[in-house]
Design an enzyme around this catalytic site. Structure first.
Site, PDB file in Angstrom:
ATOM      1  N   ARG A 109      -1.077   8.668   9.508  1.00 49.93           N
ATOM      2  CA  ARG A 109      -0.980   7.216   9.699  1.00 49.93           C
ATOM      3  C   ARG A 109      -0.627   6.520   8.390  1.00 49.93           C
ATOM      4  O   ARG A 109      -1.206   6.789   7.345  1.00 49.93           O
ATOM      5  CB  ARG A 109      -2.304   6.669  10.201  1.00 49.93           C
ATOM      6  N   ARG A 121      -1.281   9.715   1.677  1.00 45.80           N
ATOM      7  CA  ARG A 121      -2.741   9.737   1.650  1.00 45.80           C
ATOM      8  C   ARG A 121      -3.301  11.161   1.656  1.00 45.80           C
ATOM      9  O   ARG A 121      -4.262  11.465   0.957  1.00 45.80           O
ATOM     10  CB  ARG A 121      -3.245   8.993   2.879  1.00 45.80           C
ATOM     11  N   HIS A 162      -9.519   9.488   3.749  1.00 45.37           N
ATOM     12  CA  HIS A 162      -9.141   8.508   2.725  1.00 45.37           C
ATOM     13  C   HIS A 162      -9.475   9.113   1.363  1.00 45.37           C
ATOM     14  O   HIS A 162     -10.540   9.694   1.188  1.00 45.37           O
ATOM     15  CB  HIS A 162      -9.919   7.205   2.941  1.00 45.37           C
ATOM     16  N   HIS A 206     -11.723   9.191   7.625  1.00 44.21           N
ATOM     17  CA  HIS A 206     -11.439   7.755   7.666  1.00 44.21           C
ATOM     18  C   HIS A 206     -10.835   7.302   8.991  1.00 44.21           C
ATOM     19  O   HIS A 206     -11.186   6.258   9.504  1.00 44.21           O
ATOM     20  CB  HIS A 206     -10.484   7.430   6.519  1.00 44.21           C
ATOM     21  N   GLU A 221       0.849  -1.189   0.000  1.00 49.13           N
ATOM     22  CA  GLU A 221       0.000   0.000   0.000  1.00 49.13           C
ATOM     23  C   GLU A 221       0.884   1.238   0.000  1.00 49.13           C
ATOM     24  O   GLU A 221       2.102   1.154   0.198  1.00 49.13           O
ATOM     25  CB  GLU A 221      -0.933  -0.012   1.218  1.00 49.13           C
TER      26      GLU A 221
HETATM   27  P1  FAD Z   1     -13.496  -0.368  16.370  1.00 50.15           P
HETATM   28  O1  FAD Z   1     -13.266  -1.588  15.580  1.00 50.15           O
HETATM   29  O2  FAD Z   1     -14.071   0.799  15.657  1.00 50.15           O
HETATM   30  O3  FAD Z   1     -14.458  -0.768  17.541  1.00 50.15           O
HETATM   31  C1  FAD Z   1     -14.983   0.218  18.417  1.00 50.15           C
HETATM   32  C2  FAD Z   1     -15.984  -0.447  19.325  1.00 50.15           C
HETATM   33  O4  FAD Z   1     -16.349   0.440  20.370  1.00 50.15           O
HETATM   34  C3  FAD Z   1     -17.269  -0.834  18.632  1.00 50.15           C
HETATM   35  O5  FAD Z   1     -17.611  -2.112  19.105  1.00 50.15           O
HETATM   36  C4  FAD Z   1     -18.262   0.210  19.139  1.00 50.15           C
HETATM   37  O6  FAD Z   1     -19.603  -0.234  19.121  1.00 50.15           O
HETATM   38  C5  FAD Z   1     -17.757   0.411  20.544  1.00 50.15           C
HETATM   39  N1  FAD Z   1     -18.138   1.667  21.197  1.00 50.15           N
HETATM   40  C6  FAD Z   1     -17.901   2.931  20.781  1.00 50.15           C
HETATM   41  N2  FAD Z   1     -18.373   3.812  21.669  1.00 50.15           N
HETATM   42  C7  FAD Z   1     -18.923   3.094  22.678  1.00 50.15           C
HETATM   43  C8  FAD Z   1     -19.597   3.433  23.898  1.00 50.15           C
HETATM   44  N3  FAD Z   1     -19.808   4.697  24.281  1.00 50.15           N
HETATM   45  N4  FAD Z   1     -20.033   2.428  24.680  1.00 50.15           N
HETATM   46  C9  FAD Z   1     -19.855   1.123  24.325  1.00 50.15           C
HETATM   47  N5  FAD Z   1     -19.244   0.751  23.184  1.00 50.15           N
HETATM   48  C10 FAD Z   1     -18.770   1.725  22.384  1.00 50.15           C
HETATM   49  N6  FAD Z   1      -6.980  -0.194   9.270  1.00 50.15           N
HETATM   50  C11 FAD Z   1      -6.004  -1.046   8.907  1.00 50.15           C
HETATM   51  O7  FAD Z   1      -5.019  -1.190   9.631  1.00 50.15           O
HETATM   52  N7  FAD Z   1      -6.113  -1.754   7.757  1.00 50.15           N
HETATM   53  C12 FAD Z   1      -7.189  -1.656   6.926  1.00 50.15           C
HETATM   54  O8  FAD Z   1      -7.257  -2.327   5.911  1.00 50.15           O
HETATM   55  C13 FAD Z   1      -8.220  -0.760   7.280  1.00 50.15           C
HETATM   56  N8  FAD Z   1      -9.301  -0.582   6.495  1.00 50.15           N
HETATM   57  C14 FAD Z   1     -10.328   0.187   6.942  1.00 50.15           C
HETATM   58  C15 FAD Z   1     -11.514   0.246   6.182  1.00 50.15           C
HETATM   59  C16 FAD Z   1     -12.599   0.961   6.652  1.00 50.15           C
HETATM   60  C17 FAD Z   1     -13.861   1.014   5.840  1.00 50.15           C
HETATM   61  C18 FAD Z   1     -12.503   1.644   7.885  1.00 50.15           C
HETATM   62  C19 FAD Z   1     -13.669   2.420   8.423  1.00 50.15           C
HETATM   63  C20 FAD Z   1     -11.339   1.613   8.618  1.00 50.15           C
HETATM   64  C21 FAD Z   1     -10.252   0.876   8.157  1.00 50.15           C
HETATM   65  N9  FAD Z   1      -9.072   0.791   8.895  1.00 50.15           N
HETATM   66  C22 FAD Z   1      -8.082  -0.049   8.494  1.00 50.15           C
HETATM   67  C23 FAD Z   1      -8.982   1.400  10.217  1.00 50.15           C
HETATM   68  C24 FAD Z   1      -9.247   0.297  11.261  1.00 50.15           C
HETATM   69  O9  FAD Z   1     -10.295  -0.525  10.797  1.00 50.15           O
HETATM   70  C25 FAD Z   1      -9.623   0.870  12.605  1.00 50.15           C
HETATM   71  O10 FAD Z   1      -8.696   1.846  12.989  1.00 50.15           O
HETATM   72  C26 FAD Z   1      -9.629  -0.226  13.657  1.00 50.15           C
HETATM   73  O11 FAD Z   1     -10.471  -1.274  13.247  1.00 50.15           O
HETATM   74  C27 FAD Z   1     -10.099   0.309  14.971  1.00 50.15           C
HETATM   75  O12 FAD Z   1     -10.240  -0.769  15.842  1.00 50.15           O
HETATM   76  P2  FAD Z   1     -10.733  -0.500  17.320  1.00 50.15           P
HETATM   77  O13 FAD Z   1     -10.808  -1.821  17.974  1.00 50.15           O
HETATM   78  O14 FAD Z   1      -9.914   0.551  17.934  1.00 50.15           O
HETATM   79  O15 FAD Z   1     -12.198   0.140  17.122  1.00 50.15           O
HETATM   80  C1  SIN Z   2      -7.510   0.792   2.752  1.00 52.97           C
HETATM   81  O1  SIN Z   2      -7.710  -0.415   2.564  1.00 52.97           O
HETATM   82  O2  SIN Z   2      -7.288   1.634   1.876  1.00 52.97           O
HETATM   83  C2  SIN Z   2      -7.561   1.257   4.134  1.00 52.97           C
HETATM   84  C3  SIN Z   2      -6.341   0.845   4.810  1.00 52.97           C
HETATM   85  C4  SIN Z   2      -6.212   1.641   6.042  1.00 52.97           C
HETATM   86  O3  SIN Z   2      -6.965   2.566   6.282  1.00 52.97           O
HETATM   87  O4  SIN Z   2      -5.286   1.324   6.798  1.00 52.97           O
END
Ligand code: FAD
Ligand code: SIN
Length: 532
Positions: A375, A280, A234, A340, A118
């Protein structure tokens, strides 16, 4: 009162959020005691499930954690915390192995892990699952482990409302269940893993629920937050349908897709030596300005690539395009930038410890300094995995706060309570318009005024959005320079005197330098100079 003060059986660890960071923290912490996993929606819901590209880690023969660290530091535009970068990149391969042990089936080629590439990564180092369904694969595997573990109780459809603070330490959590009834639990430690804040913007790739709750909860309890001006947009979300928008992964450009303007010209060739694989923020701003100039969306072109390979590698993106009558392998695919990733968050050290004893923050809601001002793609799932394990291990050891700074809660402006059903959409419009891809002083002052006029919205989620939005606008106004994801049209260059992260406690800024992370409060005179 919690068990630290009563001497009874230990209280559970409460983990808030069920993405990669929350679930992995819960699994690891459950090896040593009871865990309550609070999550405000369905447990499978969160950004993790939607991740496409994959997880970055130095797994290839020609790769090394040092090379991964060098790419991460370069993307971070001078303000990464080098220790956070070193630890995260070194522990990456171990966390990938652990995810595989927990059941994540990463894609393989000729019997070895398939490694994607990437933007701004110098090597092929992105492991992925199901082609472009990495997040779904991770969530399915972790959720199965969580559900099987008798020491983890899942409190689903329960929203964290307030952290309980006693004698300067976090001792528990107040939540609201699906019926709206509030519940108070005491805890050995509370771990925020609440994800990002893309839903504060009119256009985002983030699912409903990514409303910046972790920052709002921590700031209200008096913990420090950091880097909130750094929001990553993004460049290529599918420009069709309502927000949240379907992401068209950067991996698609990694496979060789071109960005074209209305005349069919590959405009990124004129903008950056790496063209479509430039940083990005650079690609996102170029996509936005080209669309504005042309009066129509720019498009992604994959028609020169092998269609069979495209469909095999990106089955979910192809299916999403097909829903709108588009063939990913042949048609021009209209794309737009969208909010994003929240680079900033609750200030945390490399054990996930915040400035309040008893409170941890991991994953996207935390700010460890790994990402600096920008990032690197696919470093966030990695960070979630690395920090989950480190936080759970620290809780087991009974770690204390990093720099137990006395709580200094932020106060919301008065005037709330009036039902304001449009408040959430208003916040999204204000943030998109005035605190988006490009910012300036006048826009940020306008944004601050408009957000203050909202008062305190009546529902919890919009209240959290408003609080986090105000903090983000204040941070964007304070950083009078352009660096990484933060672009100020009125200060288009980086300023050496601002080459550090900035944290906030109770509405006051702090300079964060790797050597002395929290101690240095920015004196008023320096503040005036930096703000000049
Ligand atoms: P999340 O997975 O967002 O989970 C947050 C949790 O907290 C959820 O369960 C939510 O319901 C809960 N929550 C929030 N507020 C509260 C509250 N007040 N009370 C109770 N529960 C709550 N990153 C990469 O490294 N590689 C990728 O390929 C990539 N692709 C992406 C594609 C998309 C479409 C998106 C949106 C993001 C992508 N990212 C990627 C970024 C990455 O997915 C996120 O940064 C990462 O998943 C965050 O994980 P997390 O566990 O911190 O939070
Ligand atoms: C993507 O697949 O372009 C998202 C990857 C990321 O946000 O880390």
């Amino acid at each position: 009162m919690n068990s630290r003060t009563t001497g009874h059986a230990p209280d559970p660890v409460i983990v808030v959020g069920s993405g990669i960071a929350g679930m992995l923290t819960a699994i690891r912490a459950a090896a040593h005691g009871d865990v309550v996993l609070v999550t405000k929606g369905d447990p499978a819901h969160g950004s993790t499930r939607y991740a496409q590209g994959g997880i970055a880690a130095a797994m290839g023969d020609d790769d090394s954690p040092d090379k991964h660290a060098a790419d991460t530091l370069a993307a971070g535009a001078g303000i990464c915390d080098p220790e956070a970068v070193r630890i995260t990149t070194q522990e990456g391969p171990r966390r990938i192995a652990e995810l595989m042990r927990l059941g994540v089936a990463f894609d393989r080629e000729h019997g070895r892990l398939a490694l994607g590439r990437e933007a701004a990564h110098g090597e092929h180092r992105i492991v992925h699952a199901g082609g472009d369904a990495t997040g779904a694969g991770v969530v399915a595997a972790l959720l199965e482990v969580v559900r099987r573990d008798p020491r983890i109780a899942i409190a689903e459809h329960e929203t964290a409302l307030r952290l309980l603070v006693r004698n300067g330490a976090v001792t528990g959590l107040e939540t609201a269940g699906p019926d709206g009834v509030s519940r108070v639990r005491t805890a050995r430690a509370v771990v925020l893993a609440t994800g990002g804040s893309g839903q504060l913007y009119a256009r985002t790739t983030n699912p409903a629920g990514a409303t910046g709750d972790g920052v709002a909860l921590a700031a209200a309890a008096g913990a420090a937050v950091a880097d909130l001006e750094m929001v990553q947009f993004h460049p290529t979300a599918l420009a069709i349908g309502p927000s949240p928008l379907q992401l068209v992964s950067e991996a698609v450009r990694g496979e060789g897709a071109y960005l074209r303007d209305a005349r069919g010209h590959r405009f990124m060739l004129d903008v950056h030596p790496l063209a479509e694989l430039g940083p990005r923020d650079v690609v996102a701003r170029a996509v936005a300005s080209t669309s504005l100039r042309d009066g129509r969306d720019v498009t992604l072109d994959l028609s020169h690539l092998d269609p069979a390979r495209v469909l095999e590698r990106f089955p979910n993106i192809a299916a999403a395009c097909a829903e709108h009558g588009l063939d990913l392998a042949r048609d021009p695919i209209p794309v737009t930038p969208a909010a994003h990733y929240a680079i900033g968050g609750v200030l945390a050290d490399m054990s996930g410890r915040t400035t309040l004893p008893g409170l941890y923050a991991v994953g996207e809601c935390a700010s460890t300094g790994l990402h600096g001002a920008n990032r690197l793609a696919s470093n966030s799932l990695l960070e979630g995995a690395v920090m989950a394990v480190r936080a759970a291990d620290d809780i087991r050891r009974g770690g204390e706060a990093w720099f137990a700074l006395p709580p200094r809660p932020v106060r919301d402006p008065a005037g709330g309570g009036t039902p304001n059903p449009g408040a959430a959409d208003r916040i999204r419009e204000v943030m998109w318009r005035h605190a988006g891809l490009e910012r300036d002083e006048a826009g940020l002052v306008t944004a601050a005024g408009l957000l203050d006029r909202l008062g305190t919205p009546p529902d919890h989620e919009t209240r959290a959005m408003a609080r986090t939005a105000r903090l983000m606008v204040a941070a964007a106004a304070y950083r009078r320079e352009s660096r990484g994801a933060h672009f100020r049209t009125d200060h288009p260059r980086a300023r050496p005197e601002l080459a550090h992260r900035i944290a906030w406690l109770g509405g006051e800024p702090f300079a964060l330098t790797p050597a002395r992370p929290v101690r240095r409060h920015i004196p008023a005179a320096t503040r005036a100079k930096e703000a000049a």
